[in-house]
Motif scaffolding. Structure first.
Motif, PDB file in Angstrom:
ATOM      1  N   ILE C  10       0.844  -1.199   0.000  1.00 17.02           N
ATOM      2  CA  ILE C  10       0.000   0.000   0.000  1.00 17.02           C
ATOM      3  C   ILE C  10       0.874   1.241   0.000  1.00 17.02           C
ATOM      4  O   ILE C  10       0.624   2.204  -0.728  1.00 17.02           O
ATOM      5  CB  ILE C  10      -0.955   0.013   1.219  1.00 17.02           C
ATOM      6  N   LEU C  26      -6.390  15.266  -7.400  1.00 19.18           N
ATOM      7  CA  LEU C  26      -6.177  14.124  -6.511  1.00 19.18           C
ATOM      8  C   LEU C  26      -4.766  14.141  -5.942  1.00 19.18           C
ATOM      9  O   LEU C  26      -4.559  13.937  -4.753  1.00 19.18           O
ATOM     10  CB  LEU C  26      -6.437  12.822  -7.275  1.00 19.18           C
ATOM     11  N   ARG C  28      -2.909  16.718  -5.546  1.00 19.35           N
ATOM     12  CA  ARG C  28      -2.848  17.828  -4.597  1.00 19.35           C
ATOM     13  C   ARG C  28      -3.440  17.406  -3.264  1.00 19.35           C
ATOM     14  O   ARG C  28      -2.930  17.715  -2.199  1.00 19.35           O
ATOM     15  CB  ARG C  28      -3.611  19.011  -5.198  1.00 19.35           C
ATOM     16  N   PHE C  29      -4.563  16.652  -3.331  1.00 20.00           N
ATOM     17  CA  PHE C  29      -5.214  16.176  -2.125  1.00 20.00           C
ATOM     18  C   PHE C  29      -4.281  15.250  -1.347  1.00 20.00           C
ATOM     19  O   PHE C  29      -4.137  15.362  -0.136  1.00 20.00           O
ATOM     20  CB  PHE C  29      -6.506  15.443  -2.519  1.00 20.00           C
ATOM     21  N   LEU C  30      -3.613  14.327  -2.046  1.00 17.15           N
ATOM     22  CA  LEU C  30      -2.687  13.418  -1.372  1.00 17.15           C
ATOM     23  C   LEU C  30      -1.520  14.203  -0.762  1.00 17.15           C
ATOM     24  O   LEU C  30      -1.034  13.878   0.320  1.00 17.15           O
ATOM     25  CB  LEU C  30      -2.183  12.356  -2.351  1.00 17.15           C
ATOM     26  N   VAL C 241      -5.903  16.439  16.791  1.00 18.34           N
ATOM     27  CA  VAL C 241      -6.951  15.451  16.560  1.00 18.34           C
ATOM     28  C   VAL C 241      -6.407  14.271  15.761  1.00 18.34           C
ATOM     29  O   VAL C 241      -6.655  13.114  16.089  1.00 18.34           O
ATOM     30  CB  VAL C 241      -8.135  16.112  15.824  1.00 18.34           C
ATOM     31  N   VAL C 244      -4.192  12.159  18.015  1.00 20.98           N
ATOM     32  CA  VAL C 244      -4.954  11.403  19.013  1.00 20.98           C
ATOM     33  C   VAL C 244      -5.683  10.242  18.365  1.00 20.98           C
ATOM     34  O   VAL C 244      -5.657   9.120  18.860  1.00 20.98           O
ATOM     35  CB  VAL C 244      -5.964  12.327  19.732  1.00 20.98           C
ATOM     36  N   ILE C 256      -2.073   7.809   9.962  1.00 20.42           N
ATOM     37  CA  ILE C 256      -3.409   7.235   9.820  1.00 20.42           C
ATOM     38  C   ILE C 256      -4.454   8.290  10.153  1.00 20.42           C
ATOM     39  O   ILE C 256      -5.475   8.438   9.471  1.00 20.42           O
ATOM     40  CB  ILE C 256      -3.555   6.013  10.745  1.00 20.42           C
ATOM     41  N   PHE C 259      -4.686  10.848   7.267  1.00 18.95           N
ATOM     42  CA  PHE C 259      -5.364  10.256   6.125  1.00 18.95           C
ATOM     43  C   PHE C 259      -6.872  10.199   6.373  1.00 18.95           C
ATOM     44  O   PHE C 259      -7.682  10.605   5.533  1.00 18.95           O
ATOM     45  CB  PHE C 259      -4.799   8.848   5.907  1.00 18.95           C
ATOM     46  N   THR C 260      -7.240   9.688   7.555  1.00 25.07           N
ATOM     47  CA  THR C 260      -8.661   9.524   7.865  1.00 25.07           C
ATOM     48  C   THR C 260      -9.396  10.853   7.929  1.00 25.07           C
ATOM     49  O   THR C 260     -10.429  11.033   7.278  1.00 25.07           O
ATOM     50  CB  THR C 260      -8.829   8.810   9.214  1.00 25.07           C
ATOM     51  N   THR C 263      -9.643  12.626   4.551  1.00 20.97           N
ATOM     52  CA  THR C 263     -10.542  11.955   3.624  1.00 20.97           C
ATOM     53  C   THR C 263     -11.999  12.182   4.024  1.00 20.97           C
ATOM     54  O   THR C 263     -12.843  12.482   3.187  1.00 20.97           O
ATOM     55  CB  THR C 263     -10.245  10.453   3.584  1.00 20.97           C
ATOM     56  N   GLU C 266     -12.890  15.709   3.070  1.00 15.61           N
ATOM     57  CA  GLU C 266     -13.101  15.912   1.646  1.00 15.61           C
ATOM     58  C   GLU C 266     -14.416  15.280   1.194  1.00 15.61           C
ATOM     59  O   GLU C 266     -15.163  15.860   0.409  1.00 15.61           O
ATOM     60  CB  GLU C 266     -11.929  15.296   0.858  1.00 15.61           C
ATOM     61  N   PHE C 267     -14.684  14.087   1.742  1.00 14.80           N
ATOM     62  CA  PHE C 267     -15.928  13.394   1.420  1.00 14.80           C
ATOM     63  C   PHE C 267     -17.120  14.256   1.817  1.00 14.80           C
ATOM     64  O   PHE C 267     -18.061  14.454   1.054  1.00 14.80           O
ATOM     65  CB  PHE C 267     -15.936  12.054   2.145  1.00 14.80           C
ATOM     66  N   MET C 295      -7.698   5.181  16.969  1.00 19.18           N
ATOM     67  CA  MET C 295      -8.393   4.170  16.193  1.00 19.18           C
ATOM     68  C   MET C 295      -7.720   2.813  16.281  1.00 19.18           C
ATOM     69  O   MET C 295      -8.370   1.780  16.238  1.00 19.18           O
ATOM     70  CB  MET C 295      -8.486   4.604  14.738  1.00 19.18           C
TER      71      MET C 295
END
Lengths: 401, 286, 319
Positions: C10, C26, C28-30, C241, C244, C256, C259-260, C263, C266-267, C295
């Motif tokens: 991955i 995309l 740019r988002f990454l 945040v 944590v 992680i 990323f979470t 995402t 953005e969603f 998490m």
């Protein structure tokens, strides 16, 4: 590592691609993208452009659309809310270009937001036409892809100063109050230069923070020096607060003029009687009459606009119409949707619209001037250089109204 | 002119003091820094705006309504959410408070849109002159009310049973539990009072200044500064802190320019935290 | 072994994304995710490992951004030199700021760092060299459009990789052990002979250095920056945040988390034009109430304890 984690990530990756799936492009549509202030501190002014862009596009489409060669295209507007924030706006412009694949860009409101947006337009070589940013700092970066319909910020008060030379007794001292954003910095610096050259004494030259709501400190200073004239470079919200707090502190200049606010009907409604006698500047007013490009003339535009939106249009509205007008003109002149050809057509524009004559300087800004307005009997009138109504100078003190 | 600058500072300082009173109370008793404090001030301001626009109730009168409504909101939030993380690490409560602030601000944005509003009372800009100083009526009345509310709080905390229970809980938690105080209820009441005070400050703010859904953030920061200057654990702290900040800002912006206001207040915050974290009057716990 | 292979593939896929897609938005988002990963991981050093919850870390991001901008537009220095100098200036500032401020604890430390961040923002708004509140231009990157996006993606990826590498060394070494001792009980650490001042300051400076680098990258990418976006307290909140939720004090946790959160953000933006920040607020509230340990902890424990995991979290923390 936990087993479920990669799966979790996989699900998120699916989400990402889902979010970024573009749209299928339909035939014969020209997409115009605009990231503009639906919400936030610039929303009052942003709405003026949103309404105008929509009206212009609807009018053009209802009259047959845009001719490119021997094909006819309809215009389609795609909006995103920039929330009056420049970084949000940049993100939205990138989205318009990358996700929505717009053909051309219509500008946002305010110089502070136009600058970063125009840099993206330059990077992607997409022409952007804006009517909401007047600072020369937009145009002095050799950006061939930005075209602006508001005249040079530094010259906004030029006609006002010329007007002051015609009144008796001639005022001597001026206080210049300006916000710390690019537009108002230009206004402040430019006005000071012109005023000093014309022989006025600049009693106070004070900067304030964009978006500030408490002006007590600087107005107290002004009260102490008691200048004849107060000129304010700021946006609508600030203009409202400054005018109100001038009354609160009982500061009585002979003239109060603000770059943005007085021309907007919202301003007059919010302040009511307190807005009476306040001066303003504009690049256009409803009393002008020009032959139109997508409307018959200025009068027809004002009529249609008022019926549809139920408020009096001001120069922001007219500039918004002009943006879409000059774009249609350039596309038809170029006979193609090729961005470079359209850009070249824009450079040599010479178009008559309801907003006036559109001709751009080599740096992309329109060759234009401002007129002096005054709020009289609850309405806005041009008082200089054309006297559509006799101006009232000096302004009566607050307590004597 | 100097007198005008001083009076400007004092009037604003009183309002600052009321703003910080709620935050100081919650911080002192529950050791929670309410980051959402500014958001509660904002709600109080909007309650006043709505009451004025739809029912014509005079904003000063609406103080009663805004404080009561805010008390209920605060009590509920404390009981429902904040109680759940009281004994967690600092940043957990801070982040929760930020989450609540983001929620409240954006809910307000959705309901009211980002447009700026104003409570337009007929006497809004009226003023009078005294010794060469122009004093707007609304600012003077707001100042006097802020002081009055502080005094009322003082009497509540020292003369009533609930007030003394609150103070006991803050000074000695175990002792209070042993003497039968229901801590979760005390905390909820305290939080409720804190937000009620924020609501009252919001009402007064709305009479003088324009409102927008995002006005809270900078007010929270101002409240920090005032709380720290005045010192935790004391009721007069916020008033003294507020007056001090108001006067320093008034003279500071006069000398350096109005764009220096934030720099002045945050520099004072940092300097006090470094050299005298207890603040002017504080008997704070560190 | 299989799990590690999956993870590595991955990561490799992620690293090759600019070549797998032509969607610049995309990429740019990454890249934004990578920038937040750097910020969150940097915060983790002082907040997670050392236990000093700084609420002003965005100040280093802003200092890096402004230093890079001022150097690039006023001197002939190129991007890489300016970015690194920006990081060094931010680290030096962290050192200076840490001297008085790291003596404070808990709430006072948090508020003091927040105060410094706001004070520096106010200072930048009033200086001429930063062009005050109106914003400063940077010279544009001389590259093709696609090249620009690929360039920033890899610069950010390399900085992040460097940060993770350094952090993993620290974590396994005496340095990390000492930081952990400070977090658990600073007084005992002192009495054991650990010079807590030096270790705290070093952690803070390291945190500042990388946040500064991220700021420099951001500035060059934007081409034009203003004080409010690069000194915004919301960025600090997001950093915290993300750390944590990813799991405090763990190496990959902040990634992680970044990323979470990004995402989800953005969603939400795509589907709720106006309400997305509101939902983000709700997400933050729910997650801090029910999953304050991150998490990773959820995944470990949910199998063993089921839903009572959430209830236990709350019971631990309530009055």
């Amino acid at each position: 590592m936990k087993k479920s984690l990669p799966f979790f990530n996989f699900v998120l990756v699916v989400f990402i691609f889902f979010c970024f799936s573009g749209n299928v492009v339909a035939e014969n549509i020209i997409k115009l993208g605009s990231s503009i202030s639906f919400t936030g501190k610039h929303s009052r002014s942003g709405k003026l452009y949103i309404d105008s862009y929509k009206l212009a596009v609807d009018t053009i489409n209802s009259k047959g659309g845009v001719k490119v060669g021997d094909k006819t295209y309809k215009l389609k507007l795609i909006f995103y809310d920039d929330r009056s924030d420049s970084s949000e706006s940049s993100k939205m412009v990138e989205k318009l270009i990358g996700k929505d694949k717009v053909d051309f860009l219509l500008g946002p409101y305010s110089s502070g937001i136009t600058i970063p947006d125009s840099l993206i337009a330059r990077r992607y070589r997409i022409p952007m036409i804006e009517g909401g940013g007047a600072s020369e700092k937009i145009f002095n970066k050799k950006n061939k892809y930005i075209f602006g319909l508001l005249p040079e910020a530094g010259e906004y008060f030029k006609s006002t100063l010329e007007y002051l030379k015609t009144v008796k007794p001639t005022p001597k001292s001026i206080a210049i109050l300006y916000a710390d954003d690019k537009f108002d910095l230009s206004v402040g610096e430019g006005t000071k230069k012109i005023a000093e050259k014309m022989g006025f004494k600049i009693e106070i030259f004070e900067k304030y923070s964009e978006g500030q709501s408490d002006f007590t400190s600087v107005l107290t200073k002004i009260k102490g020096k008691n200048p004849d004239v107060i000129l304010v470079g700021g946006h609508t919200e600030e203009a409202l607060n400054i005018t109100q707090q001038l009354k609160e502190l009982d500061v009585n200049p002979k003239m109060l003029s603000l770059t943005v606010g007085p021309s907007e009907s919202d301003f007059r409604k919010a302040l009511g009687k307190d807005s009476e006698f306040v001066f303003g500047v504009a690049s256009w007013s409803t009393q002008m009459n020009f032959k139109g490009y997508i409307f018959k003339d200025t009068a027809e535009f004002i009529n249609i606009f008022k019926n549809k939106f139920k408020y009096d249009p001001d120069y922001h509205n007219a500039a918004g119409i002009a943006c879409v007008s000059v774009l249609k003109y350039a596309i038809e002149k170029a006979g193609s949707l090729d961005r470079e050809k359209v850009r070249e057509a824009l450079v040599n524009s010479d178009l008559q619209t309801i907003y006036g004559t559109i001709k751009f300087n080599p740096n992309g800004q329109i060759n234009g001037t401002s007129i002096v307005l005054q709020i009289l009997d609850g309405k806005v009138f041009e008082v200089y250089p054309n006297t559509l109504k006799k101006s009232v100078y000096p302004m009566p003190p607050w307590k004597k109204r | 002119m100097t007198l005008q600058i001083l009076i400007n500072g004092i009037l604003k300082g009183g309002l600052y003091g009321l703003m910080a009173l709620g935050m100081s109370l919650i911080w002192g008793v529950m050791n929670i820094i309410n980051i959402a404090h500014g958001a509660f001030i904002m709600i109080g301001a909007y309650i006043t705006f709505l009451l004025f626009n739809f029912t014509g109730i005079d904003p000063f009168v609406s103080l009663i309504f805004s404080s009561s409504i805010m008390f209920l909101i605060g009590y509920t939030i404390q009981r429902g959410i904040i109680n759940l993380v009281i004994r967690a690490e600092i940043f957990i409560t801070l982040i929760l408070a930020f989450g609540i602030e983001i929620f409240i601000n954006n809910a307000a944005l959705m309901i009211f849109s980002a447009d700026v509003r104003k409570v337009k009372v007929s006497y809004g800009a009226s003023n009078f002159n005294m010794f060469g100083v122009t004093i707007p009526y609304v600012r003077l009345i707001a100042f006097l009310l802020a002081i009055a509310i502080t005094i009322i709080l003082f009497f509540f905390m020292t003369r009533t049973k609930s007030g003394r229970a609150i103070r006991a809980t803050s000074q000695d938690l175990d002792g209070a539990v042993l003497s039968g105080v229901r801590v979760s209820r005390i905390y909820a009441i305290t939080f409720g009072i804190g937000t009620a005070l924020a609501g009252a400050a919001g009402t007064l703010w709305a009479i003088i200044f324009p409102l927008s859904p995002t006005m809270g953030g900078s007010l929270t920061l101002k409240s920090f500064v005032v709380t720290i200057i005045g010192g935790l654990g004391t009721m007069l702290g916020p008033v003294i802190g507020g007056l001090t900040l108001g006067i320093v800002e008034s003279f500071g912006t006069n000398w350096f320019g109005t764009t220096f206001e934030s720099l002045i207040s945050f520099s004072i915050l940092v300097i006090i935290l470094i050299f005298r974290p207890k603040g002017i009057l504080g008997k704070g716990k560190e | 072994m299989k799990k590690n292979l999956l993870l590595i593939s991955i990561l490799i896929l992620f690293s090759l994304s600019p070549f797998l897609t032509s969607n610049n938005f995309l990429i740019r988002f990454l890249t934004d995710i990578l920038i937040f990963s750097i910020l969150a991981s940097s915060w983790n050093i002082i907040g997670g490992y050392t236990g000093y919850a700084s609420f002003g870390n965005v100040v280093f991001f802003g200092i890096g951004a402004y230093s890079t901008s001022i150097l690039m537009s006023n001197t002939g220095l190129g991007f890489f030199v300016s970015m690194i100098l920006g990081g060094i200036i931010a680290a030096l500032f962290a050192l200076l700021m840490g001297l008085p401020i790291l003596r404070l604890k808990g709430h006072y430390f948090a508020i003091a760092t927040l105060g410094v961040a706001e004070a520096i923002k106010a200072l930048v708004q009033n200086l001429n060299i930063t062009e005050g509140n109106s914003g400063i231009y940077l010279p544009p990157p001389e590259m093709s459009v696609d090249g620009i996006y690929t360039f920033f993606f890899y610069v950010t990826l390399i900085v992040l990789a460097l940060l993770l590498f350094l952090t993993s060394i620290i974590f396994k070494n005496k340095f990390g052990y000492n930081l952990k001792a400070i977090r658990e009980n600073e007084d005992s650490a002192n009495s054991m002979g650990i010079n807590t001042t030096i270790y705290k300051s070093a952690a803070f400076s390291l945190s500042g250095f990388f946040s500064g680098l991220a700021g420099g990258i951001y500035a060059f990418q934007q081409g034009f920056i203003k004080p409010e976006p690069v000194f915004n307290v919301l960025i600090t909140i997001k950093m915290i945040v993300m750390s944590v939720f990813g799991g405090l004090g763990s190496l990959f946790g902040p990634l992680i988390g970044a990323f979470t959160i990004e995402t989800i953000s953005e969603f939400l933006s795509s589907y709720f034009l106006v309400a997305h920040t509101l939902f983000l607020g709700i997400v933050i509230i729910l997650m801090i109430l029910f999953a304050p340990k991150g998490m990773l902890d959820i995944f470990i424990n949910i199998r063993k304890k089921g839903l009572s995991y959430f209830r236990k979290n709350i019971e631990e923390h309530r009055v």
